[in-house]
Design a protein around this motif. Structure first.
Motif, PDB file in Angstrom:
ATOM      1  N   LEU A 129      -3.545   0.612  -9.227  1.00 58.62           N
ATOM      2  CA  LEU A 129      -2.345   1.455  -9.282  1.00 58.62           C
ATOM      3  C   LEU A 129      -1.808   1.737  -7.876  1.00 58.62           C
ATOM      4  N   ALA A 130      -2.724   2.051  -6.977  1.00 60.34           N
ATOM      5  CA  ALA A 130      -2.320   2.331  -5.587  1.00 60.34           C
ATOM      6  C   ALA A 130      -1.711   1.092  -4.952  1.00 60.34           C
ATOM      7  N   GLY A 131      -2.363  -0.045  -5.195  1.00 63.64           N
ATOM      8  CA  GLY A 131      -1.833  -1.303  -4.636  1.00 63.64           C
ATOM      9  C   GLY A 131      -0.477  -1.644  -5.223  1.00 63.64           C
ATOM     10  N   ALA A 132      -0.320  -1.428  -6.541  1.00 62.36           N
ATOM     11  CA  ALA A 132       0.963  -1.721  -7.189  1.00 62.36           C
ATOM     12  C   ALA A 132       2.064  -0.803  -6.643  1.00 62.36           C
ATOM     13  N   TRP A 133       1.743   0.456  -6.441  1.00 62.73           N
ATOM     14  CA  TRP A 133       2.715   1.405  -5.923  1.00 62.73           C
ATOM     15  C   TRP A 133       3.139   1.037  -4.498  1.00 62.73           C
ATOM     16  N   LEU A 134       2.146   0.665  -3.668  1.00 64.65           N
ATOM     17  CA  LEU A 134       2.463   0.258  -2.300  1.00 64.65           C
ATOM     18  C   LEU A 134       3.303  -1.018  -2.310  1.00 64.65           C
ATOM     19  N   PHE A 135       2.994  -1.912  -3.227  1.00 66.04           N
ATOM     20  CA  PHE A 135       3.734  -3.176  -3.330  1.00 66.04           C
ATOM     21  C   PHE A 135       5.184  -2.905  -3.728  1.00 66.04           C
ATOM     22  N   GLU A 136       5.368  -2.071  -4.727  1.00 61.72           N
ATOM     23  CA  GLU A 136       6.704  -1.767  -5.220  1.00 61.72           C
ATOM     24  C   GLU A 136       7.523  -1.005  -4.178  1.00 61.72           C
ATOM     25  N   SER A 137       6.866  -0.193  -3.385  1.00 60.80           N
ATOM     26  CA  SER A 137       7.597   0.595  -2.386  1.00 60.80           C
ATOM     27  C   SER A 137       7.892  -0.215  -1.133  1.00 60.80           C
ATOM     28  N   GLY A 138       7.395  -1.475  -1.104  1.00 62.72           N
ATOM     29  CA  GLY A 138       7.669  -2.334   0.044  1.00 62.72           C
ATOM     30  C   GLY A 138       6.701  -2.143   1.187  1.00 62.72           C
ATOM     31  N   ALA A 139       5.727  -1.287   1.048  1.00 60.50           N
ATOM     32  CA  ALA A 139       4.799  -1.018   2.153  1.00 60.50           C
ATOM     33  C   ALA A 139       3.875  -2.189   2.428  1.00 60.50           C
ATOM     34  N   LEU A 140       3.677  -3.048   1.416  1.00 58.23           N
ATOM     35  CA  LEU A 140       2.740  -4.146   1.624  1.00 58.23           C
ATOM     36  C   LEU A 140       3.438  -5.416   2.063  1.00 58.23           C
ATOM     37  N   GLU A 141       4.764  -5.334   2.287  1.00 55.94           N
ATOM     38  CA  GLU A 141       5.477  -6.534   2.704  1.00 55.94           C
ATOM     39  C   GLU A 141       5.407  -6.660   4.213  1.00 55.94           C
ATOM     40  N   GLY A 142       5.631  -7.823   4.656  1.00 59.22           N
ATOM     41  CA  GLY A 142       5.609  -8.015   6.116  1.00 59.22           C
ATOM     42  C   GLY A 142       5.256  -9.441   6.429  1.00 59.22           C
ATOM     43  N   ALA A 143       5.872  -9.977   7.441  1.00 59.97           N
ATOM     44  CA  ALA A 143       5.677 -11.390   7.750  1.00 59.97           C
ATOM     45  C   ALA A 143       4.235 -11.688   8.103  1.00 59.97           C
ATOM     46  N   ASP A 144       3.535 -10.722   8.756  1.00 54.67           N
ATOM     47  CA  ASP A 144       2.172 -11.018   9.193  1.00 54.67           C
ATOM     48  C   ASP A 144       1.119 -10.616   8.155  1.00 54.67           C
ATOM     49  N   LYS A 145       1.554 -10.104   7.040  1.00 60.27           N
ATOM     50  CA  LYS A 145       0.642  -9.725   5.944  1.00 60.27           C
ATOM     51  C   LYS A 145      -0.445  -8.755   6.401  1.00 60.27           C
ATOM     52  N   GLN A 146      -0.231  -8.097   7.531  1.00 62.98           N
ATOM     53  CA  GLN A 146      -1.299  -7.245   8.063  1.00 62.98           C
ATOM     54  C   GLN A 146      -1.582  -6.074   7.134  1.00 62.98           C
ATOM     55  N   ARG A 147      -0.504  -5.506   6.570  1.00 64.75           N
ATOM     56  CA  ARG A 147      -0.726  -4.333   5.735  1.00 64.75           C
ATOM     57  C   ARG A 147      -1.502  -4.701   4.466  1.00 64.75           C
ATOM     58  N   THR A 148      -1.230  -5.884   3.918  1.00 61.00           N
ATOM     59  CA  THR A 148      -1.986  -6.319   2.746  1.00 61.00           C
ATOM     60  C   THR A 148      -3.460  -6.463   3.123  1.00 61.00           C
ATOM     61  N   GLN A 149      -3.683  -7.047   4.295  1.00 57.70           N
ATOM     62  CA  GLN A 149      -5.075  -7.198   4.744  1.00 57.70           C
ATOM     63  C   GLN A 149      -5.735  -5.842   4.917  1.00 57.70           C
ATOM     64  N   MET A 150      -5.001  -4.890   5.494  1.00 58.66           N
ATOM     65  CA  MET A 150      -5.572  -3.559   5.712  1.00 58.66           C
ATOM     66  C   MET A 150      -5.944  -2.924   4.381  1.00 58.66           C
ATOM     67  N   PHE A 151      -5.054  -3.108   3.375  1.00 58.73           N
ATOM     68  CA  PHE A 151      -5.349  -2.550   2.049  1.00 58.73           C
ATOM     69  C   PHE A 151      -6.609  -3.170   1.484  1.00 58.73           C
ATOM     70  N   ARG A 152      -6.709  -4.513   1.639  1.00 58.13           N
ATOM     71  CA  ARG A 152      -7.885  -5.213   1.102  1.00 58.13           C
ATOM     72  C   ARG A 152      -9.141  -4.781   1.833  1.00 58.13           C
ATOM     73  N   TRP A 153      -9.089  -4.723   3.155  1.00 54.73           N
ATOM     74  CA  TRP A 153     -10.267  -4.326   3.924  1.00 54.73           C
ATOM     75  C   TRP A 153     -10.667  -2.886   3.607  1.00 54.73           C
ATOM     76  N   GLY A 154      -9.669  -2.027   3.454  1.00 53.67           N
ATOM     77  CA  GLY A 154      -9.966  -0.642   3.113  1.00 53.67           C
ATOM     78  C   GLY A 154     -10.682  -0.557   1.769  1.00 53.67           C
TER      79      GLY A 154
END
Lengths: 310, 171
Positions: free
Chosen positions: B83-108
């Motif tokens: 749910l948290a990941g879906a919300w971040l995805f929908e809000s655009g927080a997980l987008e980014g050319a370097d995918k760093q935020r997605t990685q941070m979410f996964r590592w967290g």
């Protein structure tokens, strides 16, 4: 008749049980439980209801890992003398070998209720606590036993192994050295010195100490495995893995702490614009080292097949 | 040197209190896995895989009550993470050319699973140690671990997609 030979004369067959007990105790300390059993069995013919003889017979079975038979003997000793503290404690030990730990503890606490001044019973209870991972309590029980019997080499040796497990190597070294000073020919003193050395980054000293322990009792298969482990750590191909394992053991979280550190490094490199050559080299080294840690054990086993341990 | 008196101090009394309950009767154990190895399942398999195998290990250690709690906990945590990941995805927080935020979410998420797994490992470690000390041999974890990691990844992706759909439908 030499002291190391069992008694065979008709007169010996009717010797007082206490003489048989003394000889049996001597044979047990020399790791000859078969001869000890011979002495006790002959004495039991004359005095079948002597509780100490049944207890000693149980000890001869215990030393040969015949725990079911040992339990029967200790139970018989307790039928004849219900307040036999050591029989209670050793019966607890056989229960522990059967996996009945709560019952084992109940018996040991009963033994301590009967005789709260017996250091050996405290040590047996401490070993039970160590087997079940209650290291803090095991250490306190060993210290209590040493308070009652400060000159016990096995007491110092056993406390040393617990201190090693708790990463208190200074204290462990002190107690293992004390054990060796008190009883230089006692196997457990050399084992504790070997274990301490192995956990202190001195694999060659560990191998020497464990080889000495094996010389005292070559039939101990667990000790032989420990010696082989020490020998493996001395091989050149395994040495980096050995020191890496020691360092990792002291890190909270172990491999995951390393993973976290690599992640942090990656973020720093990215955010501070490190040269790809530097970061790339570090990443490559880390990957290569990971591969080495996976291959180290099979490599050293193959090497040991070519050059067996001596 | 004079020895101290052997009076029953409170320290001695505490030392002579029983520490082993029925959970330490290892005769009922069924080849439990080494709890410290389950941390790898927590790392690679996430909350679903870790919850399933830690729970199964509790059953092997003859603690069926803890098994159910573990399964439910793993499911709840996976749902919360999806749910948290879906919300971040929908809000655009997980987008980014370097995918760093997605990685941070996964590592967290991985770090959090390992941290929780560490407590469960501590809880299971003593009983497992007693089992091994009695001559018992641990169960083989490789195949169940791989299956758990693969299945939990697939199920988690499914949960994530479902949560994204639900959030889109709701907005």
């Amino acid at each position: 008749m030499q002291p190391d030979e069992p008694s065979t004369s008709p007169q010996a067959a009717v010797a007082a049980p206490h003489l048989a007990l003394q000889r049996a105790q001597h044979f047990l300390e020399a790791h000859r439980p078969d001869l000890a059993e011979h002495e006790v069995t002959r004495a039991l013919v004359v005095a079948p209801d002597h509780p100490e003889l049944h207890f000693m017979l149980g000890l001869t079975h215990s030393q040969r890992d015949q725990h079911a038979d040992a339990g029967v003997c200790f139970e018989r000793a307790l039928e004849l003398e219900p307040e036999h503290a050591r029989a209670l404690a050793f019966l607890g030990l056989t229960r522990a070998e059967e996996g009945r730990y709560p019952e084992a503890e109940r018996l040991m606490l009963e033994a301590l209720r009967v005789d709260p001044t017996d250091a050996l019973v405290y040590r047996l209870y401490a070993q039970l606590m160590q087997r079940t991972g209650h290291l803090d309590k095991a250490e306190r029980l060993h210290r209590k036993a040493l308070q009652l019997d400060p000159e016990s080499a096995s007491g110092h040796a056993l406390l040393s192994t617990i201190e090693v497990e708790r990463n208190r190597l200074g204290s462990a070294g002190h107690h293992s050295q004390r054990a060796l000073a008190l009883e230089p020919e006692q196997q457990v003193a050399h084992i504790s010195a070997g274990v301490h050395a192995l956990n202190s980054g001195r694999p060659f000293a560990a191998r020497r100490a464990l080889r000495e322990a094996l010389r005292i009792d070559p039939s101990n298969t667990e000790l032989e495995e420990l010696w082989l482990e020490a020998d493996r750590c001395c091989r050149v191909v395994y040495l980096p893995m050995y020191y890496w394992s020691l360092a990792l053991r002291r890190l909270p979280g172990r491999q995951f702490a390393v993973w976290g550190a690599m992640l942090a490094l990656f973020l720093v490199a990215k955010n501070f614009g490190w040269s790809p050559a530097i970061f790339g080299s570090l990443a490559l080294f880390y990957a290569a080292f990971c591969i080495y840690t996976w291959l180290a054990t099979p490599l050293v086993k193959a090497w040991i097949k070519l050059r067996p341990a001596r | 040197m004079a020895r101290p008196p052997l009076s029953q101090s409170s320290y001695d009394e505490e030392l002579l209190q029983p520490s082993l309950d029925a959970a330490f009767d290892v005769r009922g154990f069924r080849k439990p896995w080494n709890p410290s190895r389950l941390l790898w399942v927590a790392f690679f398999g996430g909350p679903l895989g870790a919850g399933a195998l830690y729970g199964d290990n509790y059953a092997r250690l003859n603690r069926p009550d803890a098994r159910l709690a573990c399964w439910i906990g793993g499911l709840v945590l996976a749902l919360a993470a999806a749910l948290a990941g879906a919300w971040l995805f929908e809000s655009g927080a997980l987008e980014g050319a370097d995918k760093q935020r997605t990685q941070m979410f996964r590592w967290g998420l991985q770090g959090g699973c390992v941290a929780i797994g560490w407590f469960l490992t501590r809880d299971q470690a003593k009983a497992f140690r007693a089992f091994e000390a009695s001559g018992g041999s641990a169960g083989k974890l490789l195949l169940p671990g791989i299956v758990a990691c693969v299945l939990s990844a697939l199920v988690f992706i499914g949960m994530f997609v479902l949560c994204v759909s639900v959030l889109r439908a709701a907005s």
